[in-house]
Design a protein around this motif. Structure first.
Motif: not given
Length: 491
Positions: A145-165
């Motif tokens: 049972l493992i969790n990790q706190w991390a950053n991830v990258v998804r190259w989104e076309m249209r971004t909005r602060l917090f909602l989709r970056t």
RNA sequence: CGGGGUAUAGCGUAGUCCGGUUAGCGCGCCUGCUUUGGGAGCAGGAGGUCGUAAGUUCGAAUCUUACUACCCCGACCA
């Protein structure tokens, strides 16, 4: 009231953008699609992290960290997983720069090409399952049972602060189990953890349910989600929990010997919430005066503002203010005493109001004379003059009331914007009008789901869990349906 | 990634169509004095390679081209 600031009615999405910037939560960075989370925004995220992390630990999970880079070949092991993420992956191809021939800046050194390209993780299932393979041999190693706190990258076309970056922060839990039932239970347990967190801490009521096949996580057997309703009538997926079956175990050859000494593939789950929760928080409670924060997540829960003319007055006020501050702090309340003389009281009032500080206490010469204190609550904008004695207890009670009131207001909003819909005409009228959650019958086919999305932009947010079955006819096709599902336009 | 728009001081903008002195204004910032119970007033001051690059021209914020970023609408997504 803040000047130069859009109202929700004028332009909801502008209001949101203005709010994020003006409340000092985040801003766009020099890198396309990536945000800078500013200290005030990050402080809220830290509070979310702390609460969630405790809930994860309390349910038996531990934290670990896996690499940000994933060998490209790992991705292709699980067919639907690649397909789901291929279009939005950042790829590392080289490991060195060199001076440009014309000495103007640097260029990629073509001699430093990687043997195997690396993908910047859009999620970590593949690298984690490749690792788990070595950690699991026996049923005695399970559950993992493992969790990790991390950053991830998804190259989104249209971004909005917090909602989709393009880059965002999140936590991702990855668990391995000996049986299908246990894994399914885990996925549902974590869904409950998310729902509890949303309701108790964020003061946001959520619907729990199953996603349809088209909305399912790439590689999952079943995806569960919590869905919240924003003030503009659009839904926002606030967290997901996946039952992955044996898909990743098979793709990464993760087997264990069970009690019967037979080799079997392990059963898996994964679950996550992200900085998107900040978007949900903002859009659920905030108003035309700025941010409104539930006390449990407010970096500063109480601010004390002195009103004074002379230094003697400030001294006398400070004595009382600091006493209140420290007694509140002893009860675990975060209190800021803002005795700066570089800003006027009125300026401070507006500022803290904009930043959503739940309670403001004001102390001036009049209060000192009369033994009173002014108490202002951000959620209702109400002001009261109270006796200063026992103010700490009153404030603690008030913070609870604010937390409760925000939750109740959000529930009322959702109730007023949830509708049983039985005809296509009604569906169209509601979805084009106020929006909200529409409970409607659906024939269960992907074709109908796609048609409805095409014609109305509404999607099935969830097939609710624990809802009694009820026969009906699909609003679109008229075919038989066994239960209502929840439609909405979504973020 | 497709369509549309925008880019001038930290922020918001005038000027751009119709090229021509030291690019103007508001907010904010700095200094001083007076102020302080809902974003204070007066006086003085600092701050700009006009998004980037190239081109046209005697001369470019202004015209041309490319690029970049942001906003709106689509497709995709947590």
């Amino acid at each position: 009231m803040a000047k130069d600031f859009s109202t929700r009615e004028e332009n909801y999405s502008q209001w949101y953008n203005d709010l994020v910037i003006r409340a000092d939560l985040a801003e766009n960075s020099a890198v396309r699609g990536c945000m800078v989370i500013k200290p005030y925004g990050f402080a809220i995220w830290e509070k979310m992290q702390a609460a969630l992390d405790k809930m994860f630990k309390d349910t038996g999970h531990v934290n670990a960290y896996f690499p940000i880079f994933i060998p490209k070949s790992f991705f292709s092991r699980e067919a639907s997983h690649v397909e789901g993420f291929a279009k939005e992956c950042a790829v590392v191809t080289h490991y060195r720069l060199k001076n440009a021939p014309d000495n103007k800046g640097v260029v990629v050194d073509e001699d430093a090409k990687l043997e195997e390209e690396l993908i910047v993780r859009p999620t970590s299932e593949t690298i984690i399952w490749d690792t788990y393979k070595n950690w699991i041999q026996s049923y005695r190693d399970l559950p993992l049972l493992i969790n990790q706190w991390a950053n991830v990258v998804r190259w989104e076309m249209r971004t909005r602060l917090f909602l989709r970056t393009a880059e965002f922060l999140w936590q991702e839990g990855h668990t391995a189990h000996a049986t299908s039932e246990e894994a399914l239970n885990e996925a549902l347990t974590m869904l409950d953890v998310y729902a509890t967190f949303a309701e108790k801490f964020m003061a946001i009521p959520v619907l729990k349910g199953t996603k349809t096949a088209s909305e399912r996580f790439a590689g999952a057997i079943e995806t569960f989600a919590i869905e919240a309703l924003m003030q503009d009538g659009k839904a926002l997926q606030a967290g997901t929990s996946h039952f992955l079956g044996q898909n990743f175990a098979k793709a990464f050859d993760v087997k264990f010997l069970n009690r019967e000494n037979q080799l079997d593939f392990v059963w898996a789950t994964s679950w996550g919430v992200s900085t998107r929760l900040l978007g949900a928080l903002i859009m659920s409670h905030s108003d035309d005066h700025g941010l409104v924060l539930p006390p449990k997540l407010a970096p500063t829960q109480v601010v004390i503002v002195p009103v004074f003319k002379t230094n003697e007055q400030l001294g006398q006020i400070s004595e009382v203010a600091r006493k209140i501050q420290s007694s509140l702090q002893q009860s675990g309340i975060s209190v800021k005493y803002d005795d700066r003389d570089t800003q006027k009281p009125g300026w401070k009032f507006t500022e803290y109001e904009f930043k959503g500080v739940p309670v403001r206490l004001v102390l001036g010469p009049r209060d000192l004379e009369q033994g009173t204190i002014e108490v202002f609550r951000r959620d209702t904008l109400e002001k009261d003059i109270l006796q200063v004695e026992d103010i700490d207890r009153k404030v603690i009670h008030l913070l609870d009331q604010i937390q409760e009131n925000l939750y109740q207001k959000a529930i009322d909003f959702r109730e007023n914007n949830s509708h049983m819909v039985d005809t296509w005409e009604e569906f169209l009228q509601k979805i084009e009008g106020p929006g909200g959650f529409l409970y409607a019958h659906w024939d269960g086919t992907a074709e109908t789901e796609a048609k409805i999305k095409e014609e109305t932009k509404a999607t099935i947010r969830v097939i609710p869990l624990g809802q009694p079955l009820a026969e009906g006819k699909c609003i679109y096709s008229g075919n038989p349906s066994s239960q209502r599902v929840i439609f909405a336009r979504a973020y």
